[in-house]
Motif scaffolding. Sequence first.
Motif, PDB file in Angstrom:
ATOM      1  N   LYS A 177       0.843  -1.189   0.000  1.00  0.00           N
ATOM      2  CA  LYS A 177       0.000   0.000   0.000  1.00  0.00           C
ATOM      3  C   LYS A 177       0.880   1.241   0.000  1.00  0.00           C
ATOM      4  O   LYS A 177       2.083   1.169   0.277  1.00  0.00           O
ATOM      5  N   ILE A 178       0.261   2.364  -0.289  1.00  0.00           N
ATOM      6  CA  ILE A 178       0.986   3.625  -0.321  1.00  0.00           C
ATOM      7  C   ILE A 178       1.646   3.926   1.018  1.00  0.00           C
ATOM      8  O   ILE A 178       1.065   3.684   2.078  1.00  0.00           O
ATOM      9  N   ARG A 179       2.857   4.477   0.955  1.00  0.00           N
ATOM     10  CA  ARG A 179       3.496   5.045   2.140  1.00  0.00           C
ATOM     11  C   ARG A 179       3.295   6.556   2.071  1.00  0.00           C
ATOM     12  O   ARG A 179       3.717   7.210   1.109  1.00  0.00           O
ATOM     13  N   GLN A 180       2.660   7.096   3.095  1.00  0.00           N
ATOM     14  CA  GLN A 180       2.323   8.519   3.125  1.00  0.00           C
ATOM     15  C   GLN A 180       3.572   9.383   3.115  1.00  0.00           C
ATOM     16  O   GLN A 180       4.435   9.269   3.986  1.00  0.00           O
ATOM     17  N   THR A 181       3.696  10.265   2.118  1.00  0.00           N
ATOM     18  CA  THR A 181       4.871  11.122   1.987  1.00  0.00           C
ATOM     19  C   THR A 181       4.470  12.596   1.972  1.00  0.00           C
ATOM     20  O   THR A 181       5.258  13.464   1.625  1.00  0.00           O
ATOM     21  N   TRP A 182       3.231  12.888   2.313  1.00  0.00           N
ATOM     22  CA  TRP A 182       2.753  14.259   2.489  1.00  0.00           C
ATOM     23  C   TRP A 182       3.338  14.827   3.782  1.00  0.00           C
ATOM     24  O   TRP A 182       3.540  14.063   4.725  1.00  0.00           O
ATOM     25  N   PRO A 183       3.696  16.094   3.862  1.00  0.00           N
ATOM     26  CA  PRO A 183       3.413  17.157   2.895  1.00  0.00           C
ATOM     27  C   PRO A 183       4.496  17.386   1.859  1.00  0.00           C
ATOM     28  O   PRO A 183       4.384  18.331   1.078  1.00  0.00           O
ATOM     29  N   MET A 184       5.563  16.577   1.831  1.00  0.00           N
ATOM     30  CA  MET A 184       6.614  16.802   0.832  1.00  0.00           C
ATOM     31  C   MET A 184       6.052  16.587  -0.571  1.00  0.00           C
ATOM     32  O   MET A 184       6.292  17.382  -1.483  1.00  0.00           O
ATOM     33  N   ILE A 185       5.321  15.475  -0.762  1.00  0.00           N
ATOM     34  CA  ILE A 185       4.549  15.288  -1.993  1.00  0.00           C
ATOM     35  C   ILE A 185       3.198  15.910  -1.720  1.00  0.00           C
ATOM     36  O   ILE A 185       2.459  15.472  -0.849  1.00  0.00           O
ATOM     37  N   ASN A 186       2.865  16.980  -2.470  1.00  0.00           N
ATOM     38  CA  ASN A 186       1.767  17.857  -2.058  1.00  0.00           C
ATOM     39  C   ASN A 186       0.807  18.146  -3.198  1.00  0.00           C
ATOM     40  O   ASN A 186       1.229  18.291  -4.343  1.00  0.00           O
ATOM     41  N   GLY A 187      -0.472  18.244  -2.876  1.00  0.00           N
ATOM     42  CA  GLY A 187      -1.488  18.529  -3.879  1.00  0.00           C
ATOM     43  C   GLY A 187      -1.840  19.999  -3.997  1.00  0.00           C
ATOM     44  O   GLY A 187      -2.730  20.357  -4.768  1.00  0.00           O
ATOM     45  N   GLU A 188      -1.139  20.868  -3.261  1.00  0.00           N
ATOM     46  CA  GLU A 188      -1.407  22.305  -3.316  1.00  0.00           C
ATOM     47  C   GLU A 188      -0.326  23.011  -4.119  1.00  0.00           C
ATOM     48  O   GLU A 188       0.600  22.386  -4.625  1.00  0.00           O
ATOM     49  N   LYS A 189      -0.446  24.336  -4.225  1.00  0.00           N
ATOM     50  CA  LYS A 189       0.537  25.166  -4.911  1.00  0.00           C
ATOM     51  C   LYS A 189       0.832  26.369  -4.027  1.00  0.00           C
ATOM     52  O   LYS A 189       0.205  26.527  -2.963  1.00  0.00           O
ATOM     53  N   PRO A 190       1.785  27.246  -4.368  1.00  0.00           N
ATOM     54  CA  PRO A 190       2.175  28.310  -3.438  1.00  0.00           C
ATOM     55  C   PRO A 190       1.027  29.143  -2.899  1.00  0.00           C
ATOM     56  O   PRO A 190       1.028  29.506  -1.721  1.00  0.00           O
ATOM     57  N   THR A 191       0.012  29.433  -3.717  1.00  0.00           N
ATOM     58  CA  THR A 191      -1.082  30.288  -3.247  1.00  0.00           C
ATOM     59  C   THR A 191      -2.115  29.550  -2.417  1.00  0.00           C
ATOM     60  O   THR A 191      -2.945  30.176  -1.753  1.00  0.00           O
ATOM     61  N   THR A 192      -2.094  28.215  -2.432  1.00  0.00           N
ATOM     62  CA  THR A 192      -3.083  27.454  -1.656  1.00  0.00           C
ATOM     63  C   THR A 192      -2.455  26.577  -0.574  1.00  0.00           C
ATOM     64  O   THR A 192      -3.181  25.940   0.187  1.00  0.00           O
ATOM     65  N   LEU A 193      -1.127  26.529  -0.493  1.00  0.00           N
ATOM     66  CA  LEU A 193      -0.486  25.782   0.584  1.00  0.00           C
ATOM     67  C   LEU A 193      -0.902  26.349   1.937  1.00  0.00           C
ATOM     68  O   LEU A 193      -0.899  27.569   2.130  1.00  0.00           O
ATOM     69  N   PRO A 194      -1.268  25.485   2.889  1.00  0.00           N
ATOM     70  CA  PRO A 194      -1.661  25.959   4.225  1.00  0.00           C
ATOM     71  C   PRO A 194      -0.424  26.150   5.107  1.00  0.00           C
ATOM     72  O   PRO A 194      -0.041  25.271   5.873  1.00  0.00           O
ATOM     73  N   TYR A 195       0.233  27.285   5.002  1.00  0.00           N
ATOM     74  CA  TYR A 195       1.462  27.538   5.751  1.00  0.00           C
ATOM     75  C   TYR A 195       1.171  27.531   7.250  1.00  0.00           C
ATOM     76  O   TYR A 195       0.152  28.027   7.715  1.00  0.00           O
TER      77      TYR A 195
END
Length: 418
Positions: free
Chosen positions: A207-225
Motif C-alpha cells: 500500500k501507499i506510504r504517506q509522503t505528504w506534505p513533501m509530496i503535495n497537492g497544493e501550490k504556493p497560493t493554496t499551501l496551508p502555511y
Amino acid sequence: MKTGATEAFDRLPTQLLTTMSCLPGNFLLFSDMEQQMGRYHLYDALATVDEADKARISDFDLYRSQQECVVSQKACIDAKAERQHAWNLDKYKFLPMIEQTWRMRPGLDWYIFAEADTYVFWANMMHWLKKKSGLNPRDKIYLGSRSFVAGRPFAHGGSGYILSGGVLKHLVEKHTNLTSQYTEKGTQECCGDLLVALALDDHEGIKIRQTWPMINGEKPTTLPYGRNHWCEPILTMHHMNAEEISTVWQFEQTRKTDRILMIRDLYDSLIAPKMQETRENWDNGSDDVCYISPDPAAQERADGQARERQKKEDEMSDVEKEAWKSPRKCAKVCESEIPEKDSDDKEKKLDRNCFQYRWHDEVCCTSKSFKMGEPKEKPADNNNKKARWTSGWYMKGIQDWIDAMGECTEPAWKIPEL
C-alpha cells in the motif's frame, strides 16, 4: 508525465522549457493520442488497450474522436465541453503507462509519475531519494500523498507518486495482462490513480506510504502555511498553470543558496510580499471553524462544509458569537485568541489556531493556517454587502508565529509511513 490530447499543447511546452529542461532526457511523455511536439514524442498510453474494449466502453468515444480529427485537436474538440469525457478517459491511461514505462526504460532505481500540471522540485527529489529517504529501490515501494475513495487508500496522481524499480519490475514482468485486467475495472471506478493502488495491493501486497506534505497537492497560493507546512522540504505541487510553473522555476533558478528548499521558502519569497490585512472579492480558503448567523434562512444558505464546521454556541466566546455579523467582527476572532497578558508567551504563539478569516453572506470562517487563496467574482450588486467575499489575515499573529518558530535549522524530512 501524463497529459491528454485536449490539453497537451497548452500545458507541456512550459514544462519542457522549465522543470524538464534539467533532466538528462530520460523522461517519457504519455497522452491519449500519439503526437509530436517539436523534438519530443508523446506516446499513446492507450495504444495497448484491447480494441474490443475501446469499441465497447463509451468512455473511449473521445479517444476515437481525437483519432479521427484531420486538423488540429483544438479545431475538432471543444476542450471545455469535453472536460468530463477527458476525465473519464484519463483513468484508463495509468496502468498501461506504467507497463510501457518499464518496457521502454527498464532497470532504473526510481520511477516518478506526474501530471502536466504537477511541479516537481528535482533537486530536492533527487537529494531525498539518494541521500535522505533511507529507502532501497530494490524493495517494493509505493510513495505519494494519500487520498481515499470508499476507504481505500491511494497515491493522488496529480500530486505525483513514486514507484521503486523493484516493485515496477515485478508488477510488469510477472503480470503481463495488467491492462486488460483493469480496463473493465475502470468502468466501475472513479480514478486511474486508485486503479494503480488496487493493482499494487492485489498483485504485490503493498500500500501507499504517506509522503505528504513533501509530496503535495497544493501550490504556493493554496499551501496551508503553518504547522506541518513550514520546515518540511517540498518535492511536488499540483494544479500549477503555465504561468505559475514559470514563476516557481524562475524562483528556483535565482535563489542565492544551494540549501534544501523548504515550504517556508515559498512563503517568504512568493507569498509574504503580497500579503496584506484584507482583500475584497477574495477567498483565502479559511474553512477550519465557522460561525453562521442563527437565522434559519442564513443557516440554509450556508454550504454544507460550513455547517459541519460550525462551532457550537455554548462553546463560543462573546467575540465568536458576534463573528457572523460583519467582516470586522469576524476579524476580531483571530485578534482576540491570545489575551494581551499572554502576548509574549512563545508557546501560546506557536499554538495559535486562528491566522486568517473569510466572511460572506453572514458566514465567518477562520483558519488554523495562513494561505493566499484566489479571487472571487464580484457580486452583480456590489452594494449588497452580504454578497461580497472579504478575506483577511491577522498579520501580527502570523509574524508572531513565524518569529516564535525561528529558523529552520534542519529540513524536516518526512519519513514515509504506512
